[in-house]
Design an enzyme around this catalytic site. Structure first.
Site, PDB file in Angstrom:
ATOM      1  N   LYS A  50       0.859  -1.183   0.000  1.00 55.26           N
ATOM      2  CA  LYS A  50       0.000   0.000   0.000  1.00 55.26           C
ATOM      3  C   LYS A  50       0.901   1.239   0.000  1.00 55.26           C
ATOM      4  CE  LYS A  50      -3.583   2.702   0.685  1.00 55.26           C
ATOM      5  NZ  LYS A  50      -4.523   2.952  -0.438  1.00 55.26           N
ATOM      6  N   SER A  51       0.467   2.304  -0.655  1.00 58.07           N
ATOM      7  CA  SER A  51       1.214   3.557  -0.579  1.00 58.07           C
ATOM      8  C   SER A  51       1.300   4.005   0.872  1.00 58.07           C
ATOM      9  CB  SER A  51       0.517   4.644  -1.394  1.00 58.07           C
ATOM     10  OG  SER A  51       0.642   4.376  -2.763  1.00 58.07           O
ATOM     11  N   ASN A  74     -13.300   4.150  -5.697  1.00 55.13           N
ATOM     12  CA  ASN A  74     -12.825   4.166  -4.320  1.00 55.13           C
ATOM     13  C   ASN A  74     -12.344   5.536  -3.924  1.00 55.13           C
ATOM     14  OD1 ASN A  74      -9.705   4.395  -3.676  1.00 55.13           O
ATOM     15  ND2 ASN A  74      -9.891   3.423  -5.691  1.00 55.13           N
ATOM     16  N   SER A  75     -12.466   5.784  -2.624  1.00 62.01           N
ATOM     17  CA  SER A  75     -11.836   6.961  -2.032  1.00 62.01           C
ATOM     18  C   SER A  75     -11.348   6.541  -0.653  1.00 62.01           C
ATOM     19  CB  SER A  75     -12.819   8.126  -1.938  1.00 62.01           C
ATOM     20  OG  SER A  75     -12.136   9.262  -1.434  1.00 62.01           O
ATOM     21  N   MET A  76     -10.291   5.710  -0.676  1.00 61.80           N
ATOM     22  CA  MET A  76      -9.817   5.101   0.570  1.00 61.80           C
ATOM     23  C   MET A  76      -9.196   6.140   1.502  1.00 61.80           C
ATOM     24  SD  MET A  76     -10.764   2.096  -0.207  1.00 61.80           S
ATOM     25  CE  MET A  76     -10.096   1.087   1.100  1.00 61.80           C
ATOM     26  N   LEU A  78      -5.818   6.806   1.729  1.00 59.53           N
ATOM     27  CA  LEU A  78      -4.492   6.364   2.161  1.00 59.53           C
ATOM     28  C   LEU A  78      -4.452   5.693   3.544  1.00 59.53           C
ATOM     29  CD1 LEU A  78      -2.315   9.298   0.795  1.00 59.53           C
ATOM     30  CD2 LEU A  78      -1.860   6.873   0.388  1.00 59.53           C
ATOM     31  N   CYS A 133      -2.102   9.919  -6.171  1.00 61.79           N
ATOM     32  CA  CYS A 133      -3.252   9.611  -5.318  1.00 61.79           C
ATOM     33  C   CYS A 133      -4.338  10.680  -5.499  1.00 61.79           C
ATOM     34  CB  CYS A 133      -2.869   9.551  -3.852  1.00 61.79           C
ATOM     35  SG  CYS A 133      -4.319   9.307  -2.805  1.00 61.79           S
ATOM     36  N   ASN A 196      -2.696   4.930 -12.536  1.00 57.60           N
ATOM     37  CA  ASN A 196      -3.460   4.935 -11.298  1.00 57.60           C
ATOM     38  C   ASN A 196      -4.941   5.067 -11.673  1.00 57.60           C
ATOM     39  OD1 ASN A 196      -4.274   5.304  -8.542  1.00 57.60           O
ATOM     40  ND2 ASN A 196      -2.268   6.176  -8.119  1.00 57.60           N
ATOM     41  N   GLY A 253      -7.827  -2.321 -15.664  1.00 52.19           N
ATOM     42  CA  GLY A 253      -8.705  -3.202 -16.424  1.00 52.19           C
ATOM     43  C   GLY A 253      -8.159  -4.585 -16.720  1.00 52.19           C
ATOM     44  N   THR A 275      -8.804  -3.889  -9.096  1.00 50.26           N
ATOM     45  CA  THR A 275     -10.215  -4.203  -8.857  1.00 50.26           C
ATOM     46  C   THR A 275     -10.478  -5.713  -8.872  1.00 50.26           C
ATOM     47  OG1 THR A 275     -10.894  -2.085  -9.814  1.00 50.26           O
ATOM     48  CG2 THR A 275     -12.560  -3.802  -9.711  1.00 50.26           C
TER      49      THR A 275
HETATM   50  C1  DHB Z   1      -5.356   5.968  -2.514  1.00 53.78           C
HETATM   51  C2  DHB Z   1      -5.808   5.901  -3.805  1.00 53.78           C
HETATM   52  C3  DHB Z   1      -4.921   5.949  -4.850  1.00 53.78           C
HETATM   53  O1  DHB Z   1      -5.303   5.854  -6.140  1.00 53.78           O
HETATM   54  C4  DHB Z   1      -3.582   6.071  -4.588  1.00 53.78           C
HETATM   55  O2  DHB Z   1      -2.706   6.124  -5.582  1.00 53.78           O
HETATM   56  C5  DHB Z   1      -3.121   6.129  -3.291  1.00 53.78           C
HETATM   57  C6  DHB Z   1      -4.026   6.076  -2.249  1.00 53.78           C
HETATM   58  C7  DHB Z   1      -6.302   5.942  -1.408  1.00 53.78           C
HETATM   59  O3  DHB Z   1      -7.366   6.543  -1.505  1.00 53.78           O
HETATM   60  O4  DHB Z   1      -5.965   5.343  -0.371  1.00 53.78           O
END
Ligand code: DHB
Length: 314
Positions: A50-51, A74-76, A78, A133, A196, A253, A275
């Site tokens: 994970k970033s 998604n809108s995780m 980070l 991101c 991304n 994809g 995904t």
């Molecule tokens: C997140 C989403 C991303 O596309 C990314 O490159 C880094 C983090 C995220 O929302 O956690």
């Protein structure tokens, strides 16, 4: 090593050998130690983290991921353990005998430098600097600002001795891709991961008359099948702009062996799975290998590298 029948599915990126051309995309099932170890035991060709940010983060409020038949949003925000935890975990992942790619993020330039310096010492095989991101409120994607990208890469390159690449956002105009070529060359970038998620899309549920994720009023990064043509376009454009000399990890994809084949035809050297991995789980790797090997065999290609970049134009 991933040899399926007579077909060679191994690959090499920036001098690092991968036992399979398929790996997880950063963000997909790779936040916790348990997830990273499960990747280690799976057939993924590499373990991508994970970033990571300086501080541990729990991320945006839920629901923050939504899958639908043709893709995901998604809108995780980070969510991650913080870089010091990954610096401890990375050496322990070596036992799985596959490359480790550390994905580095941050909110300001100095975050990236601080993280990259320490993570470099934990000896991942490669470092992927995330310039893209889209999900932090108020923070634009660095990759859409060529000057900011150049300043950042100059600083990060100085503290990274392992092969360094960048994860780029999708570009929608050749002028933007052309402008990034100089930035990436001067930045000493050794591989590209692209693309991304397609940032700041909006998915609507007409039954509920509602957005489907909570953060940012429902806006989020799109992934999956619906973004494949955008991903292929970026892989192809950068493959051509660099004359096939810079390895590209194609992302976007990859749901079937045929999708991966399309990425390779466009010039990808390996592919990441986001995904599909979230929706299907670790079994996706075996299925994808099987589908790709069958397709290559039918078409008379002995390896992934034999078809790389071979897309015909009319
Ligand atoms: C997140 C989403 C991303 O596309 C990314 O490159 C880094 C983090 C995220 O929302 O956690």
């Amino acid at each position: 090593m991933s040899r399926r029948g007579s077909i060679d599915l191994t690959t090499t990126v920036a001098g690092v050998r991968f036992p399979s051309c398929f790996m997880n995309a950063a963000g997909a099932r790779c936040v916790t130690r348990e997830e990273l170890e499960a990747l280690g035991r799976s057939r993924t060709g590499a373990i991508v983290t994970k970033s990571m940010t300086v501080e541990p983060r729990s991320g945006n409020p839920e629901p923050r991921y939504y899958g639908f038949p043709t893709g995901s949003i998604n809108s995780m925000g980070l969510p991650n353990l913080g870089y010091l935890a990954y610096a401890r975990i990375i050496p322990e992942l070596r036992k799985f005998g596959k490359p480790i790619i550390a994905s580095v993020a941050g909110f300001v330039e100095e975050d990236f430098v601080k993280i990259a310096r320490v993570i470099n010492e934990s000896r991942p095989d490669l470092i992927e600097v995330n310039l893209s991101c889209p999900n932090v409120p108020g923070e634009p994607q660095i990759g859409y600002d060529a000057q900011a990208s150049e300043r950042l890469l100059a600083k990060v390159r100085k503290v990274v001795s392992v092969p360094m690449g960048v994860k780029l956002p999708p570009y929608f105009d050749p002028a933007h891709q052309e402008k990034m070529v100089g930035v990436l060359e001067r930045g000493g970038v050794e591989f590209l991961s692209l693309i991304n998620s397609v940032g700041n899309g909006l998915v609507v549920d007409p039954d509920r008359e509602s957005v489907v994720i909570k953060p940012k009023g429902g806006f989020g990064g799109l992934g999956g099948s619906i973004i494949k043509p955008v991903a292929l376009a970026n892989v192809r454009a950068f493959w051509k702009l660099f004359g096939g000399r810079l390895p590209i990890i194609g992302t976007g994809g990859v749901c079937s062996g045929s999708d991966a084949f399309e990425h390779f035809l466009c010039g990808a050297t390996a592919v990441q799975v986001g995904t599909t991995l979230v929706e299907e789980g670790m079994g996706a790797f075996e299925r994808l290998e099987h589908e790709l090997a069958s397709l290559l065999e039918k078409k008379g290609y002995a390896s992934v590298l034999a078809c790389r970049g071979k897309l015909k134009e009319l």
